[in-house]
Design an enzyme around this catalytic site. Sequence first.
Site, PDB file in Angstrom:
ATOM      1  N   HIS A   1      20.300 -13.095   0.426  1.00 37.62           N
ATOM      2  CA  HIS A   1      19.138 -13.687  -0.250  1.00 37.62           C
ATOM      3  C   HIS A   1      19.222 -13.308  -1.727  1.00 37.62           C
ATOM      4  O   HIS A   1      18.747 -12.251  -2.138  1.00 37.62           O
ATOM      5  CB  HIS A   1      17.882 -13.106   0.423  1.00 37.62           C
ATOM      6  CG  HIS A   1      16.579 -13.581  -0.113  1.00 37.62           C
ATOM      7  ND1 HIS A   1      15.819 -14.556   0.507  1.00 37.62           N
ATOM      8  CD2 HIS A   1      15.858 -13.213  -1.196  1.00 37.62           C
ATOM      9  CE1 HIS A   1      14.698 -14.743  -0.154  1.00 37.62           C
ATOM     10  NE2 HIS A   1      14.700 -13.937  -1.212  1.00 37.62           N
TER      11      HIS A   1
ATOM     12  N   CYS B   1       9.033 -13.436  -7.015  1.00 40.40           N
ATOM     13  CA  CYS B   1       8.146 -12.581  -6.222  1.00 40.40           C
ATOM     14  C   CYS B   1       7.000 -12.122  -7.106  1.00 40.40           C
ATOM     15  O   CYS B   1       7.227 -11.535  -8.168  1.00 40.40           O
ATOM     16  CB  CYS B   1       8.908 -11.375  -5.667  1.00 40.40           C
ATOM     17  SG  CYS B   1       7.817 -10.285  -4.735  1.00 40.40           S
TER      18      CYS B   1
ATOM     19  N   HIS C   1      18.415 -13.883  -5.607  1.00 38.33           N
ATOM     20  CA  HIS C   1      17.694 -14.526  -6.714  1.00 38.33           C
ATOM     21  C   HIS C   1      18.674 -14.636  -7.879  1.00 38.33           C
ATOM     22  O   HIS C   1      19.626 -13.860  -7.987  1.00 38.33           O
ATOM     23  CB  HIS C   1      16.444 -13.710  -7.070  1.00 38.33           C
ATOM     24  CG  HIS C   1      15.341 -13.881  -6.064  1.00 38.33           C
ATOM     25  ND1 HIS C   1      14.303 -14.764  -6.240  1.00 38.33           N
ATOM     26  CD2 HIS C   1      15.142 -13.315  -4.845  1.00 38.33           C
ATOM     27  CE1 HIS C   1      13.499 -14.732  -5.181  1.00 38.33           C
ATOM     28  NE2 HIS C   1      13.986 -13.848  -4.313  1.00 38.33           N
TER      29      HIS C   1
ATOM     30  N   ASN D   1      15.299 -18.369  -6.516  1.00 37.02           N
ATOM     31  CA  ASN D   1      16.437 -18.107  -5.610  1.00 37.02           C
ATOM     32  C   ASN D   1      17.634 -18.952  -6.013  1.00 37.02           C
ATOM     33  O   ASN D   1      17.508 -19.906  -6.776  1.00 37.02           O
ATOM     34  CB  ASN D   1      16.061 -18.499  -4.182  1.00 37.02           C
ATOM     35  CG  ASN D   1      15.007 -17.602  -3.595  1.00 37.02           C
ATOM     36  OD1 ASN D   1      13.825 -17.808  -3.813  1.00 37.02           O
ATOM     37  ND2 ASN D   1      15.429 -16.607  -2.850  1.00 37.02           N
TER      38      ASN D   1
ATOM     39  N   ARG E   1       8.270 -21.151   0.973  1.00 38.31           N
ATOM     40  CA  ARG E   1       7.659 -19.812   0.963  1.00 38.31           C
ATOM     41  C   ARG E   1       7.987 -19.057  -0.336  1.00 38.31           C
ATOM     42  O   ARG E   1       7.154 -18.898  -1.208  1.00 38.31           O
ATOM     43  CB  ARG E   1       8.150 -19.028   2.198  1.00 38.31           C
ATOM     44  CG  ARG E   1       7.361 -17.762   2.487  1.00 38.31           C
ATOM     45  CD  ARG E   1       7.756 -16.576   1.657  1.00 38.31           C
ATOM     46  NE  ARG E   1       9.162 -16.201   1.799  1.00 38.31           N
ATOM     47  CZ  ARG E   1       9.753 -15.292   1.036  1.00 38.31           C
ATOM     48  NH1 ARG E   1       9.079 -14.662   0.094  1.00 38.31           N
ATOM     49  NH2 ARG E   1      11.032 -15.010   1.198  1.00 38.31           N
ATOM     50  N   ASP E   2       9.238 -18.655  -0.506  1.00 39.67           N
ATOM     51  CA  ASP E   2       9.606 -17.887  -1.709  1.00 39.67           C
ATOM     52  C   ASP E   2       9.435 -18.767  -2.940  1.00 39.67           C
ATOM     53  O   ASP E   2       9.000 -18.309  -4.003  1.00 39.67           O
ATOM     54  CB  ASP E   2      11.075 -17.431  -1.594  1.00 39.67           C
ATOM     55  CG  ASP E   2      11.358 -16.152  -2.353  1.00 39.67           C
ATOM     56  OD1 ASP E   2      10.596 -15.842  -3.272  1.00 39.67           O
ATOM     57  OD2 ASP E   2      12.349 -15.476  -2.036  1.00 39.67           O
TER      58      ASP E   2
HETATM   59  P1  HMG Z   1      -3.521  -3.790   2.551  1.00 36.18           P
HETATM   60  O1  HMG Z   1      -4.532  -4.213   1.528  1.00 36.18           O
HETATM   61  O2  HMG Z   1      -3.042  -2.378   2.535  1.00 36.18           O
HETATM   62  O3  HMG Z   1      -3.996  -4.207   4.024  1.00 36.18           O
HETATM   63  O4  HMG Z   1      -2.268  -4.734   2.377  1.00 36.18           O
HETATM   64  P2  HMG Z   1      -5.010  -3.536   5.017  1.00 36.18           P
HETATM   65  O5  HMG Z   1      -4.326  -3.378   6.322  1.00 36.18           O
HETATM   66  O6  HMG Z   1      -5.629  -2.305   4.403  1.00 36.18           O
HETATM   67  O7  HMG Z   1      -6.156  -4.642   5.175  1.00 36.18           O
HETATM   68  C1  HMG Z   1      -6.986  -5.027   4.091  1.00 36.18           C
HETATM   69  C2  HMG Z   1      -7.684  -6.337   4.445  1.00 36.18           C
HETATM   70  O8  HMG Z   1      -6.731  -7.385   4.583  1.00 36.18           O
HETATM   71  C3  HMG Z   1      -8.420  -6.282   5.790  1.00 36.18           C
HETATM   72  O9  HMG Z   1      -9.528  -7.159   5.674  1.00 36.18           O
HETATM   73  C4  HMG Z   1      -7.456  -6.881   6.764  1.00 36.18           C
HETATM   74  O10 HMG Z   1      -8.035  -7.463   7.894  1.00 36.18           O
HETATM   75  C5  HMG Z   1      -6.797  -7.947   5.897  1.00 36.18           C
HETATM   76  P3  HMG Z   1     -11.022  -6.610   5.416  1.00 36.18           P
HETATM   77  O11 HMG Z   1     -11.305  -5.666   6.555  1.00 36.18           O
HETATM   78  O12 HMG Z   1     -10.968  -5.901   4.083  1.00 36.18           O
HETATM   79  O13 HMG Z   1     -11.853  -7.849   5.403  1.00 36.18           O
HETATM   80  N1  HMG Z   1      -5.427  -8.237   6.326  1.00 36.18           N
HETATM   81  C6  HMG Z   1      -4.949  -9.453   6.538  1.00 36.18           C
HETATM   82  N2  HMG Z   1      -5.488 -10.685   6.447  1.00 36.18           N
HETATM   83  C7  HMG Z   1      -4.704 -11.733   6.748  1.00 36.18           C
HETATM   84  N3  HMG Z   1      -3.404 -11.612   7.104  1.00 36.18           N
HETATM   85  C8  HMG Z   1      -2.825 -10.404   7.192  1.00 36.18           C
HETATM   86  C9  HMG Z   1      -3.614  -9.270   6.915  1.00 36.18           C
HETATM   87  N4  HMG Z   1      -3.336  -7.956   6.895  1.00 36.18           N
HETATM   88  C10 HMG Z   1      -4.448  -7.336   6.542  1.00 36.18           C
HETATM   89  N5  HMG Z   1      -1.538 -10.300   7.539  1.00 36.18           N
HETATM   90  C11 HMG Z   1      -0.327  -5.843   3.263  1.00 36.18           C
HETATM   91  C12 HMG Z   1      -1.097  -4.539   3.147  1.00 36.18           C
HETATM   92  C13 HMG Z   1       1.025  -5.538   3.848  1.00 36.18           C
HETATM   93  C14 HMG Z   1      -1.117  -6.777   4.145  1.00 36.18           C
HETATM   94  C15 HMG Z   1      -0.185  -6.417   1.817  1.00 36.18           C
HETATM   95  O14 HMG Z   1       0.419  -5.456   1.022  1.00 36.18           O
HETATM   96  C16 HMG Z   1       0.651  -7.681   1.779  1.00 36.18           C
HETATM   97  O15 HMG Z   1       0.284  -8.705   2.314  1.00 36.18           O
HETATM   98  N6  HMG Z   1       1.793  -7.653   1.091  1.00 36.18           N
HETATM   99  C17 HMG Z   1       2.682  -8.813   1.025  1.00 36.18           C
HETATM  100  C18 HMG Z   1       2.906  -9.236  -0.401  1.00 36.18           C
HETATM  101  C19 HMG Z   1       3.831 -10.437  -0.380  1.00 36.18           C
HETATM  102  O16 HMG Z   1       3.648 -11.381   0.375  1.00 36.18           O
HETATM  103  N7  HMG Z   1       4.877 -10.413  -1.265  1.00 36.18           N
HETATM  104  C20 HMG Z   1       5.804 -11.492  -1.383  1.00 36.18           C
HETATM  105  C21 HMG Z   1       6.723 -11.645  -0.207  1.00 36.18           C
HETATM  106  S1  HMG Z   1       8.057 -10.476  -0.191  1.00 36.18           S
HETATM  107  C22 HMG Z   1       9.284 -11.254  -1.136  1.00 36.18           C
HETATM  108  O17 HMG Z   1       9.043 -12.245  -1.758  1.00 36.18           O
HETATM  109  C23 HMG Z   1      10.667 -10.686  -1.098  1.00 36.18           C
HETATM  110  C24 HMG Z   1      11.644 -11.529  -0.254  1.00 36.18           C
HETATM  111  O18 HMG Z   1      11.731 -12.854  -0.742  1.00 36.18           O
HETATM  112  C25 HMG Z   1      13.045 -10.891  -0.282  1.00 36.18           C
HETATM  113  C26 HMG Z   1      13.553 -10.570  -1.674  1.00 36.18           C
HETATM  114  O19 HMG Z   1      13.592 -11.471  -2.537  1.00 36.18           O
HETATM  115  O20 HMG Z   1      13.878  -9.401  -1.893  1.00 36.18           O
HETATM  116  C27 HMG Z   1      11.195 -11.607   1.217  1.00 36.18           C
HETATM  117 MG    MG Z   2      12.911 -13.504  -2.403  1.00 34.91          MG
END
Ligand code: HMG
Ligand code: MG
Length: 319
Positions: free
Chosen positions: A228, A261, A230, A270, A34-35
């Site tokens: 966690h 990220c 990095h 990581n 994933r990450d």
């Molecule tokens: P948004 O654009 O505000 O979402 O994103 P929305 O609710 O307004 O929906 C927009 C469209 O997306 C809609 O479709 C929804 O149905 C669809 P439309 O009507 O336009 O056709 N939708 C989805 N489709 C599939 N799966 C879903 C989903 N949700 C809405 N789950 C949202 C808001 C939170 C979804 C977006 O900002 C997002 O996905 N962010 C995640 C980004 C991400 O994955 N970042 C990396 C992971 S975090 C990380 O790496 C840190 C970590 O490792 C820890 C660390 O290192 O600190 C964990």
């Molecule tokens: Mg991370």
Amino acid sequence: MRTAQIETVRSLAPEVGAVGGMPDAVTIYEVGPRDGLQNEKGVIPTAVKAEFVRRLLDAGLDTVETTSFVPQKWVPQLGDAAELIGQLGDLATGPKRPVLVPNMKGLERAQELGLSSIAVFGSATEAFAQKNLNRGREEQFEMFAPVVEQARAEGMWVRAYVSMCFGDPWEGPVPVSQVVDTCQRLMDLGCDQLSLGDTIGVGTYAHVHHLLDGLEDVGLGTDRIGVHFHDTYGQALSNTMAALSRGVRVVDASAGGLGGCPYAKSATGNLATEDLVWALEGMGIEHGVDLEKLVATSVWMAEQLGKPSVSRVVKALAG
Ligand code: HMG
Ligand code: MG
């Protein structure tokens, strides 16, 4: 050829000696699929991802975060989440195969596939909440609350990540009190486990102690905490040692040191799982991983990605 090299050099295993104050066993929470892969530039075929997960499991890693249920336009690299779960079958559905889920839509997708373990992912800072979740720090709790409530009601295991616990590229230093408040509010939603994210790898040994002090003061003990780190500034292993010395027993790591990220400037890989395993082995701490198989997996994955692993242990054993 590579395997032969690994076998030759494996005689250089670390001298084992117990150290007081460290846990007897550690759960490695593998985030490579994933990450590790969410930030890759090239397209990685779903079959390669599935094979990566299978090889990690075969190397003894038990808890493996497989993918994310976020919109494809946000993280194109993991847009094949459903296909991947389909290819993995039963290997993906157990309690130790969490997936990232930000909202109800993500939860529905995960539940339709029969998954039983999820991770929500919050931010300690306003800037990263906006960049990563498209909403403010306060609003994130409103998004996560129904997700955690429904998941728990249906018997799922829920982890809460908190990003930017040690610094934020847009806001700079992040007060411990602000991180503690974020952690507390996420755990109050009913999550089972907290993972303290050093998203951009700026934390240091003492900072880890300060944060754990702050969490302990509000009743969040290390029995519910994972770390966690990095490795951007080369502090991930040292920070892990700080956490272990405080009783933390869950450590996130990524095979080969893959990771980053897409929504955080300067986030690199990581803590490499191999580097962690080497250190744990030296302290006689149980981890359950076959280092040789894991190194071979990272060498194989590096070939798939067309670039060498950044893990020091992978380089040393297979370079
Ligand atoms: P948004 O654009 O505000 O979402 O994103 P929305 O609710 O307004 O929906 C927009 C469209 O997306 C809609 O479709 C929804 O149905 C669809 P439309 O009507 O336009 O056709 N939708 C989805 N489709 C599939 N799966 C879903 C989903 N949700 C809405 N789950 C949202 C808001 C939170 C979804 C977006 O900002 C997002 O996905 N962010 C995640 C980004 C991400 O994955 N970042 C990396 C992971 S975090 C990380 O790496 C840190 C970590 O490792 C820890 C660390 O290192 O600190 C964990
Ligand atoms: Mg991370």
